[in-house]
Design an enzyme around this catalytic site. Structure first.
Site, PDB file in Angstrom:
ATOM      1  N   GLU A  63      -2.016   2.310   5.691  1.00 50.57           N
ATOM      2  CA  GLU A  63      -2.901   3.100   4.829  1.00 50.57           C
ATOM      3  C   GLU A  63      -2.257   4.365   4.271  1.00 50.57           C
ATOM      4  O   GLU A  63      -2.675   5.495   4.611  1.00 50.57           O
ATOM      5  CB  GLU A  63      -4.182   3.462   5.596  1.00 50.57           C
ATOM      6  CG  GLU A  63      -4.936   2.265   6.143  1.00 50.57           C
ATOM      7  CD  GLU A  63      -6.210   2.634   6.894  1.00 50.57           C
ATOM      8  OE1 GLU A  63      -6.403   3.826   7.197  1.00 50.57           O
ATOM      9  OE2 GLU A  63      -7.009   1.744   7.188  1.00 50.57           O
ATOM     10  N   GLU A 100      -7.459  -4.782   9.464  1.00 52.51           N
ATOM     11  CA  GLU A 100      -8.490  -3.970  10.125  1.00 52.51           C
ATOM     12  C   GLU A 100      -9.829  -4.267   9.493  1.00 52.51           C
ATOM     13  O   GLU A 100      -9.953  -4.316   8.259  1.00 52.51           O
ATOM     14  CB  GLU A 100      -8.243  -2.457   9.953  1.00 52.51           C
ATOM     15  CG  GLU A 100      -7.183  -1.888  10.835  1.00 52.51           C
ATOM     16  CD  GLU A 100      -7.003  -0.384  10.645  1.00 52.51           C
ATOM     17  OE1 GLU A 100      -7.988   0.323  10.308  1.00 52.51           O
ATOM     18  OE2 GLU A 100      -5.868   0.086  10.832  1.00 52.51           O
TER      19      GLU A 100
HETATM   20  O1  IFM Z   1      -9.380   4.495  13.070  1.00 51.54           O
HETATM   21  C1  IFM Z   1      -8.978   4.243  11.769  1.00 51.54           C
HETATM   22  C2  IFM Z   1      -7.593   3.661  11.743  1.00 51.54           C
HETATM   23  O2  IFM Z   1      -6.666   4.500  12.361  1.00 51.54           O
HETATM   24  C3  IFM Z   1      -7.132   3.443  10.326  1.00 51.54           C
HETATM   25  N1  IFM Z   1      -8.102   2.703   9.570  1.00 51.54           N
HETATM   26  C4  IFM Z   1      -9.471   3.121   9.637  1.00 51.54           C
HETATM   27  C5  IFM Z   1      -9.906   3.270  11.087  1.00 51.54           C
HETATM   28  C6  IFM Z   1     -11.386   3.729  11.148  1.00 51.54           C
HETATM   29  O3  IFM Z   1     -11.527   4.956  10.527  1.00 51.54           O
END
Ligand code: IFM
Length: 442
Positions: A170, A352
């Site tokens: 990200e 994710e």
């Molecule tokens: O916890 C975070 C993660 O580190 C990166 N993506 C989003 C998640 C939730 O905010």
């Protein structure tokens, strides 16, 4: 529904579809005395930055409990574990490998291999060594070359223990949240800073991909990007234009350079002083071929035209998770289908997806039906995208366990495993049990 299911014909029920759980170093490890300080240590020490004034010194104490945690992961029956490497743990200030830090990870990788769990390793999940930040961090082009050096050393040390490498997690969050609006470490504010940090992060990605091609040609190498799809409040030209601008600024700014070697055209609408400095050859470096694209998805946002800015972002609609993000699974299908139409995608993994919910541990159980429902709806959304031709190869739940949720501290729980931070006791939540059953029933 107390279980998770998919249509019988779904390719997501093939054994080749990868199911995993994901974590990140700073969020779970603790063990901060055995590594260099990073930008999140400094941010946590700055008053008012973290909702519960907490820090990452202990977190889930995975540094001590890693062996039990891997047994826990194994008990969920997952095919893969996505973890990140703490740069400040494995590289010392003089740029050499730190054997203690390297051993921590090689032990983990060996244990995963022993249990036949594929390691999906992210090389940078936001914990930049503080001494690099002291030299300008991601505003300094040299940080991209420091990353290249780190990737070279660590991938050589890991040898064939890894199944997949992602360069960055990200970059939007690192650049925009960290250097443009300042709500994440290092807490810098300014549009020029955000755009320049993004460029150096993307450059680091490209340099990292070249190292991976040389040192680790047999692993699945790529990048993980987050997307918050942008929806227009109306079909008016002004609102649609504002929404498209927001999408380019927030999402495509990271995707298009990687895939097409160019920033979105809105770069030409930015004031000259905000545009990032781009050196000849940078865009070619950034657009290295990818073996996979990791997509992180949680929510969507609405936009409308504004008289004073290129767009106006609206508050999240309902229903919302405990962190205030709208639950709108159709956006995940829309996102995957649109990306597939817009770009020539490599293999896609949902790296994710998950939800923060206000969990309660009662009688040694967590009945997180709300999270279970979220997972069901989003698994369906991925299935629907696959039916429409998107090549999705895997899905990772965020997160394995409750952990340090950045500026929210420990107040927001994303785990499918509950963590009692006082005792470090782990309890698999109802959603975790359902995820386990979905995987084992394939
Ligand atoms: O916890 C975070 C993660 O580190 C990166 N993506 C989003 C998640 C939730 O905010």
């Amino acid at each position: 529904m107390t279980s998770l299911s998919l249509p019988q014909h779904s390719t997501m029920l093939d054994k080749s579809f990868v199911y995993g759980v994901a974590t990140a170093s700073f969020q779970i490890e603790g063990g901060s005395a055995d590594r260099l300080p990073c930008i999140w240590d400094t941010f946590c020490d700055t008053k008012g930055k973290i909702a519960d004034n907490s820090n990452g010194h202990v977190a889930c104490d995975h540094y001590t409990h890693w062996r039990e945690d891997i047994a826990l992961i194994d008990s969920l029956g997952v095919d893969a574990y996505r973890l990140s490497i703490s740069w400040p743990r494995v590289i010392s200030q003089d740029g050499k490998l730190n054997p203690v830090g390297v051993k921590f990870y090689t032990d983990i990788l060996d244990e995963l291999q022993h249990r036949d769990i594929k390691a999906y390793v992210t090389l940078y999940h936001w914990d930049l060594p503080q001494h690099l930040e002291d030299n300008g961090g991601w505003l300094n082009r040299e940080t991209a070359y420091a990353f290249e050096h780190y990737v070279d050393l660590i991938t050589t040390a890991f040898g064939d223990k890894v199944h997949s490498y992602a360069t960055l997690n990200e970059p939007f969050c690192s650049a925009y949240l960290g250097y443009e609006i300042g709500v994440h470490a290092p807490g810098i504010k300014g549009a020029k800073f955000g755009r320049q940090a993004a460029h150096h992060l993307l450059l680091a990605h490209g340099l990292g991909m070249k190292v991976l091609a040389k040192n680790s040609p047999n692993t699945l190498n790529g990048i993980v990007l987050n997307f918050t799809p942008c929806y227009s409040v109306s079909q008016s030209d002004a609102d649609l234009k504002a929404t498209a601008y927001a999408d380019d600024y927030m999402n495509q700014w990271y995707m298009k350079p990687v895939m097409d070697g160019a920033y979105p055209d809105i770069i030409n609408q930015l004031p000259i002083e905000v545009r990032p400095t781009i050196l000849p050859g940078d865009m070619e470096i950034i657009s290295q071929p990818l073996d996979f694209l990791g997509i992180n998805f949680y929510t969507r946002l609405y936009y409308k035209a504004s008289d004073t800015a290129p767009y106006e972002e609206l508050a999240h609609q309902f229903p919302r998770t405990d962190i205030g993000w709208e639950i709108y699974p159709q956006a995940l299908t829309d996102l995957l289908v649109t990306l597939n139409e817009t770009y020539t995608l490599p293999a896609v993994y949902i790296t994710e997806n998950g939800a923060a919910m206000a969990d309660k541990l009662e009688n040694a159980k967590v009945n997180d039906q709300d999270r279970l429902d979220y997972y069901q709806q989003h698994l369906n959304a991925v299935h629907n995208a696959i039916e429409q031709g998107v090549r999705v190869h895997g899905y990772f739940a965020w997160s394995l366990m409750d952990n340090f949720e950045w500026a929210e501290g420990y107040l927001k729980r994303f785990g499918i495993v509950y963590v009692d931070y006082a005792t470090q006791q782990r309890t698999i939540k109802k959603s975790g049990l359902a995820y386990r059953d979905l995987i084992s029933n394939r």
